[in-house]
Scaffold this active site. Structure first.
Site, PDB file in Angstrom:
ATOM      1  N   GLU A 164       0.822  -1.221   0.000  1.00  0.00           N
ATOM      2  CA  GLU A 164       0.000   0.000   0.000  1.00  0.00           C
ATOM      3  C   GLU A 164       0.854   1.268   0.000  1.00  0.00           C
ATOM      4  O   GLU A 164       0.521   2.262  -0.661  1.00  0.00           O
ATOM      5  CB  GLU A 164      -0.927  -0.007   1.231  1.00  0.00           C
ATOM      6  CG  GLU A 164      -1.857   1.180   1.337  1.00  0.00           C
ATOM      7  CD  GLU A 164      -2.809   1.288   0.154  1.00  0.00           C
ATOM      8  OE1 GLU A 164      -3.719   0.470   0.056  1.00  0.00           O
ATOM      9  OE2 GLU A 164      -2.634   2.207  -0.683  1.00  0.00           O
ATOM     10  N   LYS A 195       5.659   4.103  -9.943  1.00  0.00           N
ATOM     11  CA  LYS A 195       4.351   4.081  -9.275  1.00  0.00           C
ATOM     12  C   LYS A 195       3.216   3.903 -10.285  1.00  0.00           C
ATOM     13  O   LYS A 195       2.274   3.154 -10.034  1.00  0.00           O
ATOM     14  CB  LYS A 195       4.161   5.370  -8.478  1.00  0.00           C
ATOM     15  CG  LYS A 195       5.073   5.418  -7.250  1.00  0.00           C
ATOM     16  CD  LYS A 195       5.105   6.793  -6.653  1.00  0.00           C
ATOM     17  CE  LYS A 195       5.896   6.841  -5.363  1.00  0.00           C
ATOM     18  NZ  LYS A 195       6.183   8.211  -4.921  1.00  0.00           N
ATOM     19  N   GLY A 233       6.825  11.137   3.276  1.00  0.00           N
ATOM     20  CA  GLY A 233       7.072  11.539   4.661  1.00  0.00           C
ATOM     21  C   GLY A 233       6.914  10.366   5.606  1.00  0.00           C
ATOM     22  O   GLY A 233       6.219   9.388   5.308  1.00  0.00           O
TER      23      GLY A 233
HETATM   24  P1  NDP Z   1      16.085   5.730   4.340  1.00  0.00           P
HETATM   25  O1  NDP Z   1      17.351   5.808   3.572  1.00  0.00           O
HETATM   26  O2  NDP Z   1      15.738   6.817   5.278  1.00  0.00           O
HETATM   27  O3  NDP Z   1      16.036   4.347   5.158  1.00  0.00           O
HETATM   28  C1  NDP Z   1      16.526   3.144   4.691  1.00  0.00           C
HETATM   29  C2  NDP Z   1      17.195   2.428   5.859  1.00  0.00           C
HETATM   30  O4  NDP Z   1      17.530   1.103   5.493  1.00  0.00           O
HETATM   31  C3  NDP Z   1      18.498   3.118   6.269  1.00  0.00           C
HETATM   32  O5  NDP Z   1      18.566   3.197   7.682  1.00  0.00           O
HETATM   33  C4  NDP Z   1      19.561   2.182   5.719  1.00  0.00           C
HETATM   34  O6  NDP Z   1      20.762   2.218   6.433  1.00  0.00           O
HETATM   35  C5  NDP Z   1      18.881   0.844   5.900  1.00  0.00           C
HETATM   36  N1  NDP Z   1      19.453  -0.181   5.027  1.00  0.00           N
HETATM   37  C6  NDP Z   1      19.800  -0.062   3.736  1.00  0.00           C
HETATM   38  N2  NDP Z   1      20.310  -1.233   3.307  1.00  0.00           N
HETATM   39  C7  NDP Z   1      20.289  -2.085   4.348  1.00  0.00           C
HETATM   40  C8  NDP Z   1      20.688  -3.446   4.531  1.00  0.00           C
HETATM   41  N3  NDP Z   1      21.223  -4.173   3.547  1.00  0.00           N
HETATM   42  N4  NDP Z   1      20.521  -4.012   5.748  1.00  0.00           N
HETATM   43  C9  NDP Z   1      19.981  -3.298   6.752  1.00  0.00           C
HETATM   44  N5  NDP Z   1      19.592  -2.018   6.649  1.00  0.00           N
HETATM   45  C10 NDP Z   1      19.730  -1.422   5.458  1.00  0.00           C
HETATM   46  O7  NDP Z   1      14.925   5.523   3.272  1.00  0.00           O
HETATM   47  P2  NDP Z   1      13.375   5.814   3.448  1.00  0.00           P
HETATM   48  O8  NDP Z   1      12.920   5.359   4.761  1.00  0.00           O
HETATM   49  O9  NDP Z   1      13.084   7.192   3.016  1.00  0.00           O
HETATM   50  O10 NDP Z   1      12.782   4.869   2.306  1.00  0.00           O
HETATM   51  C11 NDP Z   1      12.703   3.476   2.459  1.00  0.00           C
HETATM   52  C12 NDP Z   1      11.888   2.911   1.313  1.00  0.00           C
HETATM   53  O11 NDP Z   1      10.576   3.472   1.335  1.00  0.00           O
HETATM   54  C13 NDP Z   1      12.437   3.253  -0.077  1.00  0.00           C
HETATM   55  O12 NDP Z   1      12.130   2.208  -0.940  1.00  0.00           O
HETATM   56  C14 NDP Z   1      11.644   4.498  -0.472  1.00  0.00           C
HETATM   57  O13 NDP Z   1      11.551   4.642  -1.862  1.00  0.00           O
HETATM   58  C15 NDP Z   1      10.304   4.161   0.118  1.00  0.00           C
HETATM   59  N6  NDP Z   1       9.437   5.283   0.418  1.00  0.00           N
HETATM   60  C16 NDP Z   1       9.905   6.384   1.081  1.00  0.00           C
HETATM   61  C17 NDP Z   1       9.065   7.412   1.408  1.00  0.00           C
HETATM   62  C18 NDP Z   1       9.515   8.627   2.116  1.00  0.00           C
HETATM   63  O14 NDP Z   1       8.715   9.556   2.266  1.00  0.00           O
HETATM   64  N7  NDP Z   1      10.749   8.687   2.582  1.00  0.00           N
HETATM   65  C19 NDP Z   1       7.632   7.357   1.055  1.00  0.00           C
HETATM   66  C20 NDP Z   1       7.235   6.157   0.363  1.00  0.00           C
HETATM   67  C21 NDP Z   1       8.112   5.166   0.074  1.00  0.00           C
HETATM   68  P3  NDP Z   1      21.916   3.272   5.988  1.00  0.00           P
HETATM   69  O15 NDP Z   1      21.297   4.625   6.071  1.00  0.00           O
HETATM   70  O16 NDP Z   1      22.985   3.036   6.984  1.00  0.00           O
HETATM   71  O17 NDP Z   1      22.300   2.894   4.585  1.00  0.00           O
HETATM   72  N1  HSE Z   2      10.434  10.216  -2.939  1.00  0.00           N
HETATM   73  C1  HSE Z   2       9.078   9.840  -2.957  1.00  0.00           C
HETATM   74  C2  HSE Z   2       8.224  11.054  -3.196  1.00  0.00           C
HETATM   75  C3  HSE Z   2       8.703   9.204  -1.655  1.00  0.00           C
HETATM   76  O1  HSE Z   2       8.738  12.170  -3.049  1.00  0.00           O
HETATM   77  O2  HSE Z   2       7.053  10.915  -3.541  1.00  0.00           O
HETATM   78  C4  HSE Z   2       7.297   8.655  -1.649  1.00  0.00           C
HETATM   79  O3  HSE Z   2       7.203   7.543  -2.475  1.00  0.00           O
END
Ligand code: NDP
Ligand code: HSE
Length: 440
Positions: free
Chosen positions: A157, A233, A330
């Site tokens: 979702e 998307k 976010g």
């Molecule tokens: P972040 O970079 O903030 O978080 C990802 C986390 O995963 C980091 O803490 C990273 O560690 C960790 N990580 C990466 N690789 C590994 C691994 N092999 N083992 C363990 N931990 C790992 O990303 P977001 O939270 O922003 O995004 C996460 C996902 O959600 C992405 O696919 C993004 O596209 C999606 N998304 C994000 C949104 C947003 O608003 N931010 C909204 C909707 C979807 P480290 O930093 O040390 O590399």
């Molecule tokens: N980077 C993406 C955006 C996160 O700005 O819409 C949400 O999927």
């Protein structure tokens, strides 16, 4: 029973012993009933997932029908000062080996380790809930099938529209519909940038930095600004619309780079706005799917969707139009969508939640034949040539105090014809051309 304490040995009464045993039994029973959850990736979204589950614990458990506990958080780093830092592990196999872990939230991103861990989890019968649209777009039908083979679920979702419910409406609520078109503002970062440019005259680089600081942007923000994120998307939504697999690599995609303040001045004069739209439409047996910045007029339902908000406009053959609106990126909005999937999985342990997304590839329409109006800017001295090339059925837009250039709105023409005509006046063209979208 003698219980050693730091300084002395005390004798425990029978009542205390039985109470102690009772507590242990209760704890064990509770643990056996409890559904353990692991969160992979403790970044923006992952930390939000833990926060939503903890802060809304009572109602989440009530709605899940079971007690949920985040037992493991997998990340590369340690978080010693974090209230949940004691749950951090670095070895995925520990999570895999724990039979009580029934649900995994994949919020790491990427298609490397995220794919490997997701596949292993599903093979072990653990459901996976993800926000990772890159992985869903690349391996969605394969992972859904893998999940179903192992009586668990792969839910996504949060992969489209952040916190907006759109996957579930398409999968559950609109199942009686033949979906004819989906038009969406599907990227929060670019919508935030475009809105700030439009309403505050903000500078592109400054607002992009702001979007990154707010946790909206992808790790590599090129994915946002070049339209790749919106492309993935719309590939997911188009796949759910058609029931077949829409290959995101085949979707025509343009981003917002090159859209500048002058374009917004023309947009204002035309009573329009500029939005990065992701579009998917039935086109006979084929599907038209594309991502591009569009000029949309003030009557368009997506005109007033600003900032980090996203919206998805869906046209069904029975319902007609419906629209889904909310925060598109976010921490907490996205996490809320992930947790809604967790609850769904908890309610369906050992059962499959249907999702119609086959591996058979959907055929996409070549955009060359698509007809619409276009907007472009030219040097004023080239107006005669422009009239000759595009005909007299064009609209010329003059900005006050800018005599050296003119904006042109073409008549309705095909993409291929426009490209050919525009090439002929390319020496006089300024900036980039924009497509125009109207409500049909
Ligand atoms: P972040 O970079 O903030 O978080 C990802 C986390 O995963 C980091 O803490 C990273 O560690 C960790 N990580 C990466 N690789 C590994 C691994 N092999 N083992 C363990 N931990 C790992 O990303 P977001 O939270 O922003 O995004 C996460 C996902 O959600 C992405 O696919 C993004 O596209 C999606 N998304 C994000 C949104 C947003 O608003 N931010 C909204 C909707 C979807 P480290 O930093 O040390 O590399
Ligand atoms: N980077 C993406 C955006 C996160 O700005 O819409 C949400 O999927």
């Amino acid at each position: 029973m003698n219980i050693p304490t730091k300084n002395k040995t005390v004798r425990q009464s029978r009542a205390e012993r039985s109470a102690g045993n009772g507590n242990a039994v209760c704890r064990r029973r509770k643990e056996e009933k409890m559904i353990k959850i692991a969160v992979l990736g403790y970044g923006t979204v992952g930390s939000g997932v833990v926060e939503v589950i903890e802060k809304n614990k009572e109602l989440v458990n009530k709605k899940a029908g079971e007690e949920l506990e985040v037992t493991y958080i997998l990340d590369l780093l340690d978080f010693p000062d974090d209230p949940y830092g004691d749950r951090v592990v670095h070895d995925f196999d520990r999570i895999l080996a724990d039979d009580q872990v029934k649900i995994i939230c994949e919020t790491m991103g990427g298609v490397g380790k995220a794919y490997e861990f997701t596949a292993k989890a599903l093979e072990a019968g653990k459901s996976v809930c993800t926000s990772n649209k890159e992985l869903v777009a690349a391996h969605g039908p394969e992972l859904i099938r893998l999940a179903h083979t192992h009586n668990c679920n792969y839910l996504f979702e949060a992969s489209v529209g952040g916190g907006i419910p759109i996957i579930r409406p398409l999968n559950y609520s609109l199942t009686a519909e033949r979906i004819q078109a989906i038009t969406g503002i599907l990227n929060g970062t670019t919508n935030y940038i475009l809105s700030k440019m439009e309403y505050e005259g903000a500078d592109y680089d400054t607002v992009l930095k702001e979007a990154q600081e707010k946790g909206y942007a992808e790790r590599n923000p090129e994915a946002d600004v070049e339209g790749y994120d919106a492309c993935r998307k719309i590939a997911i939504l188009s796949s759910l619309m058609t029931g077949k697999n829409v290959d995101y690599r085949k979707i025509y995609t343009e981003g917002i780079t090159g859209v500048g303040p002058r374009d917004f001045e023309y947009a204002k004069k035309l009573d329009m706005s500029i939005k990065l739209l992701a579009v998917s439409k039935e086109a006979g047996e084929k599907t038209l799917a594309m991502v591009s910045p569009f000029l949309i007029d003030s009557a368009h339902p997506l005109h007033m969707v600003n900032g980090v908000f996203n919206a998805v406009f869906v046209r069904g053959n029975m319902l007609g139009d419906s629209m889904y609106y909310g925060r598109g990126a976010g921490k907490l909005p996205t996490a809320s969508a992930v947790v809604s999937d967790v609850i769904d999985c908890a309610r369906h342990i050992g059962k499959v939640i249907m999702c119609f997304w086959d591996q058979e590839e959907a055929e996409l329409l070549d955009i060359d034949s698509v007809r619409r109006r276009f907007f472009f800017r030219v040097k004023s001295q080239a107006l005669d040539t422009v009239r000759e090339v595009f005909g007299n059925d064009i609209l010329e837009v003059q900005l006050d105090g800018v005599p050296e250039e003119c904006g042109i709105v073409t008549s309705v023409m095909s993409e291929a014809d426009f490209a050919e005509c525009h090439k002929k006046i390319s020496d006089a063209a300024i900036g980039r051309r924009l497509r125009m979208e109207a409500v049909e």
